[in-house]
Scaffold this motif. Structure first.
Motif, PDB file in Angstrom:
ATOM      1  N   SER A 114       0.828  -1.208   0.000  1.00 17.92           N
ATOM      2  CA  SER A 114       0.000   0.000   0.000  1.00 17.92           C
ATOM      3  C   SER A 114       0.866   1.264   0.000  1.00 17.92           C
ATOM      4  O   SER A 114       0.519   2.257  -0.647  1.00 17.92           O
ATOM      5  CB  SER A 114      -1.009  -0.073   1.144  1.00 17.92           C
ATOM      6  OG  SER A 114      -0.815   0.950   2.048  1.00 17.92           O
ATOM      7  N   ILE A 115       2.012   1.212   0.685  1.00 17.82           N
ATOM      8  CA  ILE A 115       2.900   2.383   0.682  1.00 17.82           C
ATOM      9  C   ILE A 115       3.416   2.629  -0.741  1.00 17.82           C
ATOM     10  O   ILE A 115       3.343   3.752  -1.261  1.00 17.82           O
ATOM     11  CB  ILE A 115       4.086   2.170   1.655  1.00 17.82           C
ATOM     12  CG1 ILE A 115       3.571   2.153   3.105  1.00 17.82           C
ATOM     13  CG2 ILE A 115       5.145   3.266   1.474  1.00 17.82           C
ATOM     14  CD1 ILE A 115       4.606   1.738   4.139  1.00 17.82           C
ATOM     15  N   PHE A 116       3.906   1.570  -1.380  1.00 19.60           N
ATOM     16  CA  PHE A 116       4.465   1.779  -2.717  1.00 19.60           C
ATOM     17  C   PHE A 116       3.387   2.084  -3.761  1.00 19.60           C
ATOM     18  O   PHE A 116       3.657   2.765  -4.739  1.00 19.60           O
ATOM     19  CB  PHE A 116       5.340   0.592  -3.142  1.00 19.60           C
ATOM     20  CG  PHE A 116       6.707   0.649  -2.519  1.00 19.60           C
ATOM     21  CD1 PHE A 116       7.630   1.600  -2.954  1.00 19.60           C
ATOM     22  CD2 PHE A 116       7.064  -0.192  -1.488  1.00 19.60           C
ATOM     23  CE1 PHE A 116       8.893   1.697  -2.370  1.00 19.60           C
ATOM     24  CE2 PHE A 116       8.317  -0.113  -0.894  1.00 19.60           C
ATOM     25  CZ  PHE A 116       9.237   0.829  -1.332  1.00 19.60           C
ATOM     26  N   SER A 117       2.167   1.582  -3.551  1.00 25.20           N
ATOM     27  CA  SER A 117       1.162   1.958  -4.558  1.00 25.20           C
ATOM     28  C   SER A 117       0.831   3.431  -4.479  1.00 25.20           C
ATOM     29  O   SER A 117       0.503   4.050  -5.496  1.00 25.20           O
ATOM     30  CB  SER A 117      -0.076   1.059  -4.549  1.00 25.20           C
ATOM     31  OG  SER A 117      -0.357   0.625  -3.288  1.00 25.20           O
ATOM     32  N   LYS A 118       0.971   4.019  -3.279  1.00 21.61           N
ATOM     33  CA  LYS A 118       0.776   5.476  -3.185  1.00 21.61           C
ATOM     34  C   LYS A 118       1.832   6.217  -3.999  1.00 21.61           C
ATOM     35  O   LYS A 118       1.605   7.316  -4.478  1.00 21.61           O
ATOM     36  CB  LYS A 118       0.860   5.924  -1.719  1.00 21.61           C
ATOM     37  CG  LYS A 118      -0.428   5.687  -0.962  1.00 21.61           C
ATOM     38  CD  LYS A 118      -0.435   6.431   0.345  1.00 21.61           C
ATOM     39  CE  LYS A 118       0.143   5.553   1.439  1.00 21.61           C
ATOM     40  NZ  LYS A 118       0.125   6.136   2.772  1.00 21.61           N
ATOM     41  N   PHE A 119       3.010   5.610  -4.118  1.00 21.24           N
ATOM     42  CA  PHE A 119       4.087   6.247  -4.912  1.00 21.24           C
ATOM     43  C   PHE A 119       3.977   5.909  -6.396  1.00 21.24           C
ATOM     44  O   PHE A 119       4.853   6.243  -7.175  1.00 21.24           O
ATOM     45  CB  PHE A 119       5.469   5.781  -4.422  1.00 21.24           C
ATOM     46  CG  PHE A 119       5.765   6.037  -2.966  1.00 21.24           C
ATOM     47  CD1 PHE A 119       5.070   6.994  -2.243  1.00 21.24           C
ATOM     48  CD2 PHE A 119       6.764   5.324  -2.327  1.00 21.24           C
ATOM     49  CE1 PHE A 119       5.350   7.217  -0.895  1.00 21.24           C
ATOM     50  CE2 PHE A 119       7.050   5.546  -0.976  1.00 21.24           C
ATOM     51  CZ  PHE A 119       6.339   6.488  -0.266  1.00 21.24           C
ATOM     52  N   GLY A 120       2.956   5.163  -6.769  1.00 23.87           N
ATOM     53  CA  GLY A 120       2.740   4.866  -8.191  1.00 23.87           C
ATOM     54  C   GLY A 120       3.317   3.543  -8.668  1.00 23.87           C
ATOM     55  O   GLY A 120       3.445   3.324  -9.870  1.00 23.87           O
ATOM     56  N   TYR A 121       3.676   2.661  -7.746  1.00 23.27           N
ATOM     57  CA  TYR A 121       4.200   1.354  -8.138  1.00 23.27           C
ATOM     58  C   TYR A 121       3.060   0.359  -8.354  1.00 23.27           C
ATOM     59  O   TYR A 121       2.147   0.282  -7.532  1.00 23.27           O
ATOM     60  CB  TYR A 121       5.133   0.787  -7.059  1.00 23.27           C
ATOM     61  CG  TYR A 121       6.480   1.473  -6.974  1.00 23.27           C
ATOM     62  CD1 TYR A 121       7.634   0.827  -7.387  1.00 23.27           C
ATOM     63  CD2 TYR A 121       6.596   2.771  -6.475  1.00 23.27           C
ATOM     64  CE1 TYR A 121       8.878   1.460  -7.308  1.00 23.27           C
ATOM     65  CE2 TYR A 121       7.817   3.408  -6.394  1.00 23.27           C
ATOM     66  CZ  TYR A 121       8.954   2.740  -6.810  1.00 23.27           C
ATOM     67  OH  TYR A 121      10.173   3.362  -6.731  1.00 23.27           O
ATOM     68  N   ALA A 122       3.123  -0.398  -9.464  1.00 28.29           N
ATOM     69  CA  ALA A 122       2.138  -1.449  -9.708  1.00 28.29           C
ATOM     70  C   ALA A 122       2.686  -2.764  -9.150  1.00 28.29           C
ATOM     71  O   ALA A 122       3.891  -2.921  -8.989  1.00 28.29           O
ATOM     72  CB  ALA A 122       1.890  -1.580 -11.206  1.00 28.29           C
ATOM     73  N   VAL A 123       1.777  -3.694  -8.866  1.00 35.70           N
ATOM     74  CA  VAL A 123       2.213  -5.009  -8.347  1.00 35.70           C
ATOM     75  C   VAL A 123       2.405  -5.979  -9.504  1.00 35.70           C
ATOM     76  O   VAL A 123       1.541  -6.119 -10.362  1.00 35.70           O
ATOM     77  CB  VAL A 123       1.168  -5.570  -7.352  1.00 35.70           C
ATOM     78  CG1 VAL A 123       1.521  -6.997  -6.948  1.00 35.70           C
ATOM     79  CG2 VAL A 123       1.078  -4.678  -6.121  1.00 35.70           C
ATOM     80  N   ALA A 124       3.564  -6.628  -9.543  1.00 35.26           N
ATOM     81  CA  ALA A 124       3.830  -7.642 -10.572  1.00 35.26           C
ATOM     82  C   ALA A 124       4.121  -8.968  -9.884  1.00 35.26           C
ATOM     83  O   ALA A 124       4.696  -8.996  -8.800  1.00 35.26           O
ATOM     84  CB  ALA A 124       5.027  -7.228 -11.416  1.00 35.26           C
ATOM     85  N   GLU A 125       3.706 -10.046 -10.536  1.00 35.81           N
ATOM     86  CA  GLU A 125       3.966 -11.353  -9.945  1.00 35.81           C
ATOM     87  C   GLU A 125       4.615 -12.279 -10.948  1.00 35.81           C
ATOM     88  O   GLU A 125       4.517 -12.061 -12.165  1.00 35.81           O
ATOM     89  CB  GLU A 125       2.658 -11.969  -9.435  1.00 35.81           C
ATOM     90  CG  GLU A 125       2.348 -11.431  -8.061  1.00 35.81           C
ATOM     91  CD  GLU A 125       1.023 -11.842  -7.493  1.00 35.81           C
ATOM     92  OE1 GLU A 125       0.206 -12.447  -8.232  1.00 35.81           O
ATOM     93  OE2 GLU A 125       0.807 -11.557  -6.311  1.00 35.81           O
ATOM     94  N   GLY A 126       5.294 -13.274 -10.434  1.00 36.48           N
ATOM     95  CA  GLY A 126       5.936 -14.241 -11.316  1.00 36.48           C
ATOM     96  C   GLY A 126       5.900 -15.606 -10.682  1.00 36.48           C
ATOM     97  O   GLY A 126       5.491 -15.741  -9.528  1.00 36.48           O
ATOM     98  N   PRO A 127       6.347 -16.636 -11.433  1.00 35.12           N
ATOM     99  CA  PRO A 127       6.247 -18.007 -10.913  1.00 35.12           C
ATOM    100  C   PRO A 127       7.239 -18.298  -9.791  1.00 35.12           C
ATOM    101  O   PRO A 127       8.340 -17.736  -9.755  1.00 35.12           O
ATOM    102  CB  PRO A 127       6.568 -18.871 -12.141  1.00 35.12           C
ATOM    103  CG  PRO A 127       7.376 -17.994 -13.024  1.00 35.12           C
ATOM    104  CD  PRO A 127       6.925 -16.585 -12.781  1.00 35.12           C
TER     105      PRO A 127
END
Ligand code: DAH
Length: 343
Positions: A114-127
């Motif tokens: 939540s902190i980084f999404s406020k800074f504009g970071y999107a969540v990415a996932e991988g295997p």
């Protein structure tokens, strides 16, 4: 005597029972040797002869009413042993259900996101099951680097021989997958589970959680990295938190640094949590090595970026002063309940 009979009749009428034992108690109280009905029969002996007939009938009726009521209660209980003949009390408070609580690792992971999404970071996932290329090769690990060693990595299969299949040892692999497929600029965080072949102790576990960060754009500088981490530290550990960077080495970043945050327990004065130093290590970071950008097809002359990676357990341990990592995996409710108010 007349009144006493009336009284007892009314009492009998109102009897209720929740269990067989209640009925037995009523029987003793009414019809037992010293029971109130039995006692009336004793009193009956002293009654005037002309009244005997009337009272005799009444007394017999009373005795029958008592016996019938006891029988009725018994039948009801047998039919419905749970509720018995008891009237349900709707005014009683309900049974309390214990609600579960969110796990402190989930709470921490979500707070970081939540902190980084406020800074504009999107969540990415991988295997979680990865190949050597995404975990090591594309991240500039030389072929003989010790991190590839069997002691650290859980290998699953040989793959095609060149590129073994393994459990990812860090979430930096998601950087690579994102650089391969995402349009630039990239600004992501990658939360996930990672696996290392380590003996389980208070400070190490074979499964744990990391959050990786990556920002790639034109003209990204080390100052931007420092600012992003400082803002994060303030949000996570409090407004007056400070950070310091120590030079370090990671194959995938150049320059690389380790980040310390000022101890939030002693406010930098030195305590047993920060081992007297006033600082707590929270993550590794650095400027993405041009080799790493090129390996994923990004022009390192045009683009630059920074990356960072932190352990969620480590952040959670610092935040709540948990001294043994194993608590997070044992799911002892006494430990988990301590976070009830946090959630
Ligand atoms: N991958 C590192 C580890 O598992 C953590 C890390 C350090 C990630 C520096 C980064 C970084 O992105 O720049 O220990």
């Amino acid at each position: 005597m007349k009144e006493r009979i009336e009284e007892l009749l009314q009492e009998i009428e109102q009897l209720t029972a929740q269990k067989m034992q209640d009925i037995e108690e009523y029987r003793i109280k009414l019809l037992g040797k010293k029971g109130s009905v039995t006692k009336l029969f004793e009193d009956f002996r002293e009654i005037l002869p002309e009244q005997k007939r009337e009272f005799g009938q009444k007394l017999n009726a009373l005795k029958q009413a008592a016996a019938a009521k006891l029988e009725e209660l018994k039948e009801k209980l047998e039919e419905n042993p749970e509720q018995g003949a008891a009237k349900f009390d709707y005014t009683k408070p309900g049974d309390r259900f214990d609600l579960g609580t969110r796990h402190p690792i989930s709470v921490t992971r979500e707070e970081i996101i939540s902190i980084f999404s406020k800074f504009g970071y999107a969540v990415a996932e991988g295997p979680e099951i990865e190949d050597d290329w995404h975990v090591f090769g594309a991240l500039n690990f030389p072929p003989e680097h010790p991190a590839r060693d069997m002691q650290d990595t859980f290998f699953i299969s040989q793959g095609d021989g060149e590129n073994p299949i393994l459990l990812r040892t860090h979430t930096s692999s998601v950087q690579v997958r994102s650089m391969e497929k995402m349009p630039l600029p990239i600004r992501i965080i990658c939360p996930g589970r990672v696996f290392r072949n380590e003996a389980i102790s208070a400070r190490a576990h074979c499964i744990f959680h990391q959050v990786e960060g990556l920002y790639i754009d034109k003209n990204v500088s080390f100052a931007d990295l420092k600012q992003a981490i400082l803002l994060f530290a303030k949000e996570m550990f409090g407004e007056d938190s400070k950070i310091r960077l120590r030079p370090s080495y990671f194959p995938f970043t150049e320059p690389s640094a380790e980040v310390d945050v000022s101890c939030n327990i002693c406010k930098g004065k030195g305590c047993n949590i920060c081992k007297g130093t006033g600082w707590l290590e929270i993550m590794g970071c650095g400027m993405v090595d041009p080799n790493v950008l090129e390996a994923s097809g990004i022009d390192s002359k045009e683009y630059s970026g920074f990356a960072f990676g932190m352990g969620v357990e480590r952040i959670a341990m610092l935040k709540w002063q948990v001294k043994d990592l194993r608590h997070y995996f044992e799911n002892d409710v006494r430990f988990l309940r301590e976070f009830e108010t946090v959630v």
